[in-house]
Design a protein around this motif. Structure first.
Motif, short mmCIF file in Angstrom:
data_model
loop_
_atom_site.label_atom_id
_atom_site.label_comp_id
_atom_site.label_asym_id
_atom_site.label_seq_id
_atom_site.Cartn_x
_atom_site.Cartn_y
_atom_site.Cartn_z
N SER A 10 0.88 -1.15 0.24
CA SER A 10 0.05 0.03 -0.06
C SER A 10 0.80 1.18 -0.04
O SER A 10 1.78 0.95 0.45
CB SER A 10 -0.89 -0.15 1.45
N ARG A 12 0.61 5.64 0.45
CA ARG A 12 -0.07 6.82 0.56
C ARG A 12 0.56 7.97 -0.24
O ARG A 12 1.80 8.11 -0.30
CB ARG A 12 0.12 7.36 2.03
N LYS A 14 0.51 12.09 -0.87
CA LYS A 14 -0.05 13.29 -0.25
C LYS A 14 -0.56 14.22 -1.37
O LYS A 14 -0.06 14.25 -2.47
CB LYS A 14 1.19 14.17 0.58
N HIS A 39 -8.79 11.66 -4.88
CA HIS A 39 -8.60 10.96 -3.45
C HIS A 39 -9.22 9.58 -3.73
O HIS A 39 -9.40 8.81 -2.65
CB HIS A 39 -9.78 11.79 -2.55
N GLU A 41 -9.48 5.72 -3.88
CA GLU A 41 -8.62 4.37 -3.66
C GLU A 41 -8.43 3.44 -4.43
O GLU A 41 -9.30 3.14 -5.20
CB GLU A 41 -9.08 3.87 -2.21
N TRP A 336 3.34 6.67 11.03
CA TRP A 336 3.24 6.75 9.67
C TRP A 336 3.06 8.23 9.28
O TRP A 336 2.95 8.57 7.93
CB TRP A 336 2.25 5.81 8.80
N GLU A 337 2.50 8.96 10.12
CA GLU A 337 2.10 10.33 9.60
C GLU A 337 3.46 11.29 9.00
O GLU A 337 4.37 11.27 9.65
CB GLU A 337 1.71 11.20 10.98
N THR A 340 5.31 9.10 3.06
CA THR A 340 4.65 8.76 1.99
C THR A 340 5.35 7.48 1.91
O THR A 340 6.30 7.24 0.59
CB THR A 340 4.95 9.60 0.71
N GLU A 343 2.64 1.12 3.89
CA GLU A 343 2.20 0.71 5.30
C GLU A 343 1.70 -0.65 5.46
O GLU A 343 1.17 -1.17 4.75
CB GLU A 343 1.01 1.62 5.40
#
Length: 360
Positions: A10, A12, A14, A39, A41, A336-337, A340, A343
């Motif tokens: 996976s 992410r 930004k 946005h 998925e 994870w904040e 990128t 995860e």
């Protein structure tokens, strides 16, 4: 990014990056791009096709492979970063007993890297500092053997074959190996020589065998895939085993490495490192042995020039420490904040089961 055992991952992205697409790159295959839609998925399986090199004329390398490697070593000062850099990297370490994961730990690290014109004589100034980390799976109390990997994220220092030439690329040690040009391959849209090497001399310790990939145009060593020579298991055991119970028998089966670099602005930086150790253990008077696999991976997610990128010794992760023992000291609920990167799932075992149900 790093995938699980079945290739699932996976990622992410930004919003403020304004990214329009993701590019997928794999050795020997044509690059593929996937468009991003706001946005949404995305849940897709990405298929790559083998990259066939079509040349307008036949390229035949008639020179000596050892000389080619020597030329690549001579150009290290021109091809690799000549600045002090602070790298940010994601590190994961897994320990598997048979098919079950008994330990999974990961961290975000800072790595101070000196210019590649300097060698390992001043390696004490290259250090790794854990910023945040977590341990997902811990060994069960019923396990009769605890397996730990010494050194952890310091692989970013010791397995950097360009900076640490004593692994195989020291000019004075090239005579220990027999090099051969095995052909050409496209890597990151650039043509590379494939150079295989095997030991041709015997030492009290094991040497390496494998392949390195050298950029045809600028002679940058972009990638290396190698392993310890397993002909003498006693030497390999002395090389990798630090401590074991007296009544335990240890048999190494594989000790392999992968190191890759990426070019940015005409200079190359360490990008990805992987180390895997497979071995069997059995207790005396026991009939069956148990298979174990220890895998450590590091991928660089950011690099910046910083002449003051010095990590204090007291904050550095020590080569004598076991990562699985120390990572819990750096636990962060918001692990994870702001990053990128991949995860991972809370349980790799359950992730594998879900993937199998999804695609069968």
């Amino acid at each position: 990014t790093v995938t699980n055992a079945d290739g699932g991952f996976s990622l992410r992205v930004k919003d403020d990056l304004g990214a329009k697409e993701i590019e997928f790159v794999y050795l020997g295959y044509a690059n593929a791009k996937l468009a991003l839609n706001g946005h949404d998925e995305i849940n897709k399986t990405i298929y790559l096709v083998k990259d066939v090199i079509t040349l307008s004329e036949v390229m035949v390398f008639s020179g000596d492979a050892t000389e080619l490697v020597k030329k690549a070593i001579e150009k290290i000062g021109d091809n690799y970063s000549n600045q002090t850099n602070l790298l940010t990297a994601f590190y994961r370490e897994t320990i598997r007993k048979r098919r079950n994961y008994i330990s999974v730990a990961e961290s975000i690290n800072d790595i101070s890297k000196l210019p590649y014109s300097s060698n390992m004589d001043n390696m004490d100034n290259e250090r790794v500092q854990i910023i945040k980390g977590r341990k997902l799976i811990s060994p069960k109390l019923s396990d009769t053997l605890g397996v730990k990997l010494q050194g952890g994220p310091n692989i970013a220092i010791y397995l950097d074959i360009i900076k640490n030439p004593n692994l195989m690329l020291n000019p004075s040690l090239l005579g220990d190996y027999r090099f051969r040009v095995d052909g050409y391959i496209m890597l990151n849209d650039r043509q590379h020589y494939i150079i295989s090497f095997v030991p041709q001399i015997t030492y009290p310790y094991p040497l390496h065998e494998g392949k390195i990939y050298i950029d045809v145009e600028n002679l940058t060593i972009s990638r290396a895939e190698f392993n310890l020579d397993m002909k003498d298991l006693g030497k390999v055991t002395q090389s990798v085993l630090r401590k074991k119970p007296a009544n335990l028998r240890f048999k190494p089966e594989n000790v392999s490495f992968l190191v890759s670099y990426k070019q940015i602005g005409g200079r190359s930086f360490i990008n990805y490192i992987r180390n895997e150790i497979d071995f069997k253990c059995d207790w005396k008077r026991k009939l069956f042995s148990t298979n174990y696999a220890v895998v450590s991976e590091m991928v660089v997610i950011d690099e910046k020039h910083d002449e003051n990128a010095k990590i204090p010794y007291k904050h550095a992760f020590k080569s004598s420490q076991a990562f699985s023992d120390k990572v819990s000291d750096f636990y962060d609920a918001d692990f994870w904040e702001g990053y990128t990167i991949i995860e991972p799932t809370e349980s790799l075992e359950s992730a594998v089961n879900r993937l199998r149900k999804q695609y069968i």
